[in-house]
Motif scaffolding. Sequence first.
Motif, PDB file in Angstrom:
ATOM      1  N   GLU A  10       0.825  -1.209   0.000  1.00 48.02           N
ATOM      2  CA  GLU A  10       0.000   0.000   0.000  1.00 48.02           C
ATOM      3  C   GLU A  10       0.857   1.257   0.000  1.00 48.02           C
ATOM      4  N   ILE A  11       1.921   1.214   0.779  1.00 52.00           N
ATOM      5  CA  ILE A  11       2.791   2.378   0.887  1.00 52.00           C
ATOM      6  C   ILE A  11       3.682   2.501  -0.356  1.00 52.00           C
ATOM      7  N   GLY A  12       3.928   1.345  -0.986  1.00 51.23           N
ATOM      8  CA  GLY A  12       4.907   1.309  -2.078  1.00 51.23           C
ATOM      9  C   GLY A  12       4.429   1.937  -3.372  1.00 51.23           C
ATOM     10  N   ALA A  13       3.158   1.717  -3.716  1.00 44.31           N
ATOM     11  CA  ALA A  13       2.667   2.169  -5.024  1.00 44.31           C
ATOM     12  C   ALA A  13       2.868   3.677  -5.228  1.00 44.31           C
ATOM     13  N   PRO A  14       2.389   4.533  -4.296  1.00 42.84           N
ATOM     14  CA  PRO A  14       2.603   5.968  -4.526  1.00 42.84           C
ATOM     15  C   PRO A  14       4.084   6.359  -4.487  1.00 42.84           C
ATOM     16  N   LEU A  15       4.871   5.647  -3.682  1.00 40.55           N
ATOM     17  CA  LEU A  15       6.300   5.985  -3.619  1.00 40.55           C
ATOM     18  C   LEU A  15       7.007   5.637  -4.932  1.00 40.55           C
ATOM     19  N   ARG A  16       6.584   4.533  -5.535  1.00 45.77           N
ATOM     20  CA  ARG A  16       7.216   4.155  -6.806  1.00 45.77           C
ATOM     21  C   ARG A  16       6.909   5.163  -7.910  1.00 45.77           C
ATOM     22  N   ASP A  17       5.718   5.784  -7.808  1.00 45.35           N
ATOM     23  CA  ASP A  17       5.363   6.803  -8.808  1.00 45.35           C
ATOM     24  C   ASP A  17       6.374   7.945  -8.803  1.00 45.35           C
ATOM     25  N   LEU A  18       6.973   8.202  -7.636  1.00 41.27           N
ATOM     26  CA  LEU A  18       7.978   9.267  -7.558  1.00 41.27           C
ATOM     27  C   LEU A  18       9.184   8.957  -8.435  1.00 41.27           C
ATOM     28  N   PHE A  19       9.374   7.653  -8.724  1.00 43.02           N
ATOM     29  CA  PHE A  19      10.549   7.228  -9.501  1.00 43.02           C
ATOM     30  C   PHE A  19      10.206   6.962 -10.962  1.00 43.02           C
ATOM     31  N   GLU A  20       9.032   7.394 -11.386  1.00 40.76           N
ATOM     32  CA  GLU A  20       8.542   7.033 -12.713  1.00 40.76           C
ATOM     33  C   GLU A  20       9.511   7.424 -13.823  1.00 40.76           C
ATOM     34  N   TRP A  21      10.106   8.594 -13.671  1.00 35.87           N
ATOM     35  CA  TRP A  21      11.042   9.080 -14.686  1.00 35.87           C
ATOM     36  C   TRP A  21      12.172   8.093 -14.921  1.00 35.87           C
TER      37      TRP A  21
END
Length: 352
Positions: free
Chosen positions: A327-338
């Motif tokens: 749950e915590i990981g999905a939004p954090l991974r979005d920060l690394f999308e680039w």
Amino acid sequence: MTDTTQNADDAFTTNIYYGEDADAAYIEDKTVAVLGYGSQGHAHALNLHDSGVDVVVGLREDSSSWAQAEDDGLRVTTPDTATAEADIVMMLVPDTVQPAVFEAIEPGLEAGNTVMFAHGFNIHYNQISVPENVDVTMAAPKGPGHIVRRDYENGGGTPALIAVYQDYTGEAKDEALAYAQAIGGTRAGVVETTFREEVESDLFGEQAVLCGGVTALVKHGFETLVDNGYAPEMAYFECLNELKLIVDLMYEDGLGGMWYSVSDTAEYGGLTRGDEIVDETVRENMEEVLEEVQDGTFAREWINENQAGRPAYTQLKRHDEEHEIEEIGAPLRDLFEWEEEETEPAEVPADD
Ligand code: NAD
Ligand code: MG
């Protein structure tokens, strides 16, 4: 053969083969039926085709990959028709459906044909038995299909395994090596193994270290920090996100390369605390997991689980998906999308 590495107790001698060891004559006039057009199937079929081998892809009539394989310039028919035409049949449908597909294609096998696998589960655990006048071999790239295809297109190859289970013709190994060459394997190096060794080491590795061991270690580390009042975001970065950096270092330069790159504090802490975390009891657990692989307990369990419609698998999967780290990981991974865009795998045909 230019390299020979020996196991410590000399029980196994591993041969490594390169291009000069393979003879394309063992495959060039043959027709290869590649059954399945998923991760491995599309890579094998296209590499064989580009190497000048006559390829026919075998798919179910309603398969969504049918059009894709035709668009890629390949001939496509049903698995039984493809097998009847072919000298060599490569089984690249999912392991769990291979026994049923084999039943459908068996009437099309002739004396001196070969049935090939990229993983030995169904042969080693007796879920498929091939008539004795047919060769049974393995050619298994040590990488997912999109890498096998990309390496080949770049003029290289992905390291591969070969093995012979049944040698009716006396040419099984030469043919397997010629196949490994045609998919690009000998450009990198082809290791000779046995069906038993490939299956048992593969299952043990994914259970104890790669899939089971690592995810359990990550979750325990995450939970320990969170339970002691640290922010889940911090726990996620420390116990999951940074794992990639460490694994990349180990992949490139071994454990020593990783120790060299981290700080002296990290090195001292890791060297003194690592064996406290993964201690002798973990080693004993690994021995138990290996035994269940070797004596067939795991295989029986997984076969029964599939026959029952995967009840435990479905429940465990759901439970894992609900873990706080997800749950915590999905939004954090979005920060690394680039960053992710660069490493996105090349296009792989859709599975169906
Ligand atoms: P996959 O799931 O990516 O592809 C399976 C293909 O089989 C798909 O094209 C699907 O449409 C087709 N298929 C499914 N059911 C079928 C049926 N009843 N009849 C005909 N076709 C059917 O599978 P994969 O990962 O390529 O695995 C294939 C084999 O390769 C397995 O033995 C696997 O263990 C082995 N292998 C896979 C990898 C990997 O990285 N994916 C690596 C080494 C070995
Ligand atoms: Mg595996």
